[in-house]
Write an enzyme that holds these catalytic residues in place. Structure first.
Site, PDB file in Angstrom:
ATOM      1  N   ALA A   1       0.857  -1.181   0.000  1.00 51.12           N
ATOM      2  CA  ALA A   1       0.000   0.000   0.000  1.00 51.12           C
ATOM      3  C   ALA A   1       0.897   1.236   0.000  1.00 51.12           C
ATOM      4  O   ALA A   1       1.985   1.214   0.576  1.00 51.12           O
ATOM      5  CB  ALA A   1      -0.924   0.008   1.213  1.00 51.12           C
TER       6      ALA A   1
ATOM      7  N   ALA B   1       2.157   5.214   0.518  1.00 52.26           N
ATOM      8  CA  ALA B   1       2.092   6.454   1.284  1.00 52.26           C
ATOM      9  C   ALA B   1       1.759   7.608   0.329  1.00 52.26           C
ATOM     10  O   ALA B   1       2.260   7.643  -0.798  1.00 52.26           O
ATOM     11  CB  ALA B   1       3.412   6.708   1.996  1.00 52.26           C
TER      12      ALA B   1
ATOM     13  N   VAL C   1       5.262  -0.852   2.467  1.00 50.95           N
ATOM     14  CA  VAL C   1       4.810   0.508   2.163  1.00 50.95           C
ATOM     15  C   VAL C   1       5.532   1.016   0.920  1.00 50.95           C
ATOM     16  O   VAL C   1       6.765   1.046   0.863  1.00 50.95           O
ATOM     17  CB  VAL C   1       5.076   1.455   3.341  1.00 50.95           C
ATOM     18  CG1 VAL C   1       4.614   2.871   2.999  1.00 50.95           C
ATOM     19  CG2 VAL C   1       4.350   0.957   4.590  1.00 50.95           C
ATOM     20  N   LYS C   2       4.751   1.391  -0.079  1.00 55.94           N
ATOM     21  CA  LYS C   2       5.309   1.927  -1.319  1.00 55.94           C
ATOM     22  C   LYS C   2       5.581   3.421  -1.147  1.00 55.94           C
ATOM     23  O   LYS C   2       4.721   4.175  -0.669  1.00 55.94           O
ATOM     24  CB  LYS C   2       4.342   1.689  -2.476  1.00 55.94           C
ATOM     25  CG  LYS C   2       4.106   0.215  -2.765  1.00 55.94           C
ATOM     26  CD  LYS C   2       2.983  -0.006  -3.761  1.00 55.94           C
ATOM     27  CE  LYS C   2       3.430   0.217  -5.168  1.00 55.94           C
ATOM     28  NZ  LYS C   2       2.361  -0.191  -6.141  1.00 55.94           N
ATOM     29  N   VAL C   3       6.784   3.815  -1.541  1.00 51.30           N
ATOM     30  CA  VAL C   3       7.231   5.204  -1.416  1.00 51.30           C
ATOM     31  C   VAL C   3       7.773   5.645  -2.771  1.00 51.30           C
ATOM     32  O   VAL C   3       8.601   4.938  -3.365  1.00 51.30           O
ATOM     33  CB  VAL C   3       8.336   5.326  -0.341  1.00 51.30           C
ATOM     34  CG1 VAL C   3       8.882   6.741  -0.291  1.00 51.30           C
ATOM     35  CG2 VAL C   3       7.799   4.906   1.025  1.00 51.30           C
TER      36      VAL C   3
END
Length: 227
Positions: free
Chosen positions: A58, A60, A85-87
């Site tokens: 998912a 940010a 967490v995808k950044v």
């Protein structure tokens, strides 16, 4: 190679997980928006389908590192173990990835179009980098070739980061990268179904059914004969 579903349609995710050896699900803000539903409800439902510990990505939303980290903490708190967490692979994103590494939160450098983006995300401590194969193609470059170059760089410099290839338009792209040895790929449901969508396969299966029916009778199975 890990195989993930790049979608947030819970019906499709449930169907694919029932049929195929799926390792997880990837989402992004655009994918979640297509559902027209509350992102919290969708992500929670996806976690329930794939089970605890399996990979769930998912993204940010903020564009500053501190905001990305706040989003990351909330995402992991909601979705638990196995959450990545995808950044975005931008300067503030690289800062956020370093911060997340220190907190033990899994991260993925996303929106990767160039090998140097992937290198910087990996150098910052990203667990995954996600190059966009078809989008790179649409810019006039060789998407598969870029991903292979990224894999070579990560291997050469012994960076502990896995390629998560994304944005596929067909199964041939996936096959090429699978044979090259990339760590993971995330595909839309239609692309995954296309792995085995082949008239020759359907024809061979149909021949077996017809031949057995001629031998044992219409609708009969091995269980009927051997039970």
């Amino acid at each position: 190679m890990k195989l993930l579903i790049d979608d947030a349609n819970v019906q499709e995710i449930r169907r694919l997980c029932d049929l195929y050896p799926i390792d997880g699900v990837t989402t992004n803000p655009s994918i979640l928006a297509k559902t027209g539903r509350d992102p919290k409800e969708v992500l929670t439902e996806i976690r329930g389908i794939i089970g605890p510990g399996k990979l769930l990505f998912a993204q940010a939303i903020p564009l500053d590192a501190e905001g990305m980290v706040r989003d990351a903490r909330a995402i992991v708190k909601l979705l638990g173990e196995g959450t990545v967490v995808k950044v975005p692979s931008i300067p503030e994103g690289f800062k956020a990835i370093r911060m997340l590494r220190e907190e033990g939160i899994l991260s993925c450098g996303t929106v990767v179009y160039t090998p140097l983006q992937a290198y910087l995300a990996a150098k910052a401590g990203a667990d995954y980098v996600a190059p966009y194969v078809n989008r790179i193609d649409n810019m006039g470059f060789d998407g598969v070739g870029v991903v292979e170059q990224i894999q070579d760089i990560l291997t050469l410099h012994q960076l502990d980061t896995q390629v998560l290839a994304a944005s596929f338009k067909n199964s041939q792209q996936v096959l090429t990268l699978c044979a090259y040895g990339i760590g993971s790929a995330t595909c839309a449901p239609a692309v995954i179904d296309a792995f085995v969508k082949n008239p020759a396969i359907d024809g061979a299966v149909g021949d077996f059914i017809r031949d057995f029916a001629g031998l044992a009778g219409e609708g009969k199975t091995m269980a009927d004969l051997l039970g």
